[in-house]
Scaffold this motif. Structure first.
Motif, short mmCIF file in Angstrom:
data_model
loop_
_atom_site.label_atom_id
_atom_site.label_comp_id
_atom_site.label_asym_id
_atom_site.label_seq_id
_atom_site.Cartn_x
_atom_site.Cartn_y
_atom_site.Cartn_z
N ALA A 1 0.84 -1.20 0.00
CA ALA A 1 0.00 0.00 0.00
C ALA A 1 0.87 1.26 0.00
N VAL A 2 1.95 1.22 0.79
CA VAL A 2 2.87 2.38 0.86
C VAL A 2 3.44 2.68 -0.53
N LYS B 1 -0.34 4.97 -0.36
CA LYS B 1 -1.44 4.88 0.60
C LYS B 1 -0.88 4.58 1.99
N PRO B 2 -1.70 4.75 3.05
CA PRO B 2 -1.25 4.32 4.37
C PRO B 2 -1.17 2.79 4.44
N THR B 3 -0.48 2.28 5.46
CA THR B 3 -0.30 0.82 5.51
C THR B 3 -1.62 0.06 5.63
N PRO C 1 -5.01 0.97 4.37
CA PRO C 1 -5.86 1.94 3.67
C PRO C 1 -7.31 1.85 4.16
N THR D 1 6.86 -6.62 8.46
CA THR D 1 6.98 -5.51 9.41
C THR D 1 8.47 -5.25 9.60
N PHE E 1 7.84 1.41 12.32
CA PHE E 1 6.76 0.92 11.46
C PHE E 1 5.96 -0.05 12.32
N THR E 2 4.76 0.35 12.73
CA THR E 2 4.02 -0.57 13.61
C THR E 2 3.49 -1.73 12.78
N VAL F 1 1.52 -4.12 10.73
CA VAL F 1 0.25 -4.01 10.00
C VAL F 1 -0.68 -5.14 10.45
#
Ligand code: NAI
Length: 340
Positions: free
Chosen positions: A43-44, A48-50, A52, A72, A78-79, A81
């Motif tokens: 997504a990134v 987009k955000p991780t 979306p 991850t 980076f929390t 996903v």
């Protein structure tokens, strides 16, 4: 009417194993409209955000998703996903059936157990901070409500699936308040199921017992971190991460995914074993009532692995993901040959 199912291919080996899984599921003839969405790094890369919002909306609306693994990166702020997705959809149940597979030689025969892991709290609540340089604090959150609902789900599952024995795993001798509360909530739920056999076992003892004789276990119930570790241990008992399926379930949505991660070491090489995701898809098919299709795929897996000629590298074979997928499709029994 086709089923609408959200597809999250993920990254690393994710796209390869999801593509293989979709091919086998489609070969059963079940009509599915796959609604594909990127998440995490994929997504990134698309700006987009991780997680979306349109992907979360799609899972909330259609209630069922099939998900590939998502990387991850460690120590980059980076929390996870995966943790974020479980939180956003309140997928409080992690369910992992662990079964011996034909043709996959392991130390123990006849393993048939289910691991239930509380999926939303414990140390995975992600509350950690630096107290002073060189000292960090991580909070383990246990609530009575979350402990009761995972226990209730596990006991109901045991009742309906004909399982007899539930082992509650803990370390209440040391974490008296947090694990003590989890244990107490499980005891309260257990009181409503006098026909099920319930035992309590410290996590360290349980780890040893699993390695010595996993066939003694039926249903294992535990909080988040213990479940993460023991479920991977359990997958090692039946052939490794490539063969164990899983589901993350909440009251309004269910996401089906393999236990393994994105395996960056073999990504893009057509080497990944899609069995774990495929068996997760079988759980998904049962979830939507397509029991015969699920059984047909399980029989195909049994036939191909049992014959031993076509298998991926993680199981000691030389076949590619594509060759294994094609062998599975060729081995699918007709609908009339199996009973759900
Ligand atoms: P991993 O499960 O990706 O890989 C561990 C080992 O198992 C590697 O040697 C890999 O090649 C092998 N392996 C895993 N799945 C396989 C498959 N289907 N077929 C053949 N071999 C397979 O664990 P690792 O390396 O710790 O994690 C990699 C990334 O995946 C990390 O960023 C991690 O955060 C993420 N991850 C994501 C999960 C998810 O999306 N649910 C779950 C676990 C990890």
């Amino acid at each position: 009417m086709p089923y609408d199912i959200v597809l999250l291919p993920g990254d690393g080996i994710g796209p390869e194993v999801t593509q293989a899984t979709v091919r086998v599921v489609e070969a059963t003839g079940v009509q599915i409209r796959w609604l594909e969405h990127p998440a995490g790094l994929a997504a990134v890369e698309k700006g987009k955000p991780t997680l979306p919002p349109e992907m979360l909306d799609a899972v909330k609306r259609h209630r069922v998703a099939l998900k590939g693994p998502i990387t991850t990166p460690v120590g980059k702020g980076f929390t996870s996903v995966n943790v974020g997705l479980r939180k956003a959809l309140d997928l409080y149940v992690s369910l992992r059936p662990v079964n011996t597979l034909s043709g996959v030689k392991t130390r123990h025969e006849g393993v048939d157990l289910v691991v239930f892991r509380e999926n939303t709290e414990g140390l995975y609540a992600g509350r950690e901070h630096e107290v002073i340089p060189g000292v960090v604090e991580a909070l383990k959150i246990i609530t009575e409500g979350a402990s009761r609902r995972i226990a209730k789900y596990a006991f109901e599952y045991a009742r309906w699936r004909g399982r007899r024995r539930i082992t509650v795993v803990h370390k209440a001798s040391v974490m008296k308040l947090s694990d003590g509360l989890f244990l107490q909530a499980c005891r309260q739920v257990a009181a409503d199921y006098p026909f099920l056999q319930v035992e309590e076992m410290p996590i360290d003892d349980c780890a040893m017992q699993l390695v010595l004789d996993p066939t003694q276990f039926d249903v294992l119930l535990m909080e988040n971190l213990y479940g993460d570790i023991l479920s991977d241990l359990c997958s090692g008992l039946v052939g490794g991460l490539g063969v164990v399926p899983g589901a993350n379930i909440g009251d309004t949505a269910a996401v089906f995914e393999a236990v393994h991660g994105s395996a960056p070491d073999i990504a893009g090489q057509n080497k990944a074993n899609p069995t774990a995701l495929l068996l997760s898809a079988c759980m998904m098919l049962r979830h939507i009532g397509e029991n015969v299709a699920a059984r047909r795929i399980e029989v195909a897996v049994d036939r191909v692995l049992g014959a031993g000629e076509v298998r991926t590298g993680d199981l000691g074979g030389k076949s590619s993901t594509t060759q294994y997928t094609e062998a599975l499709i060729a081995a699918l029994p007709a609908a009339g040959e199996v009973s759900a």
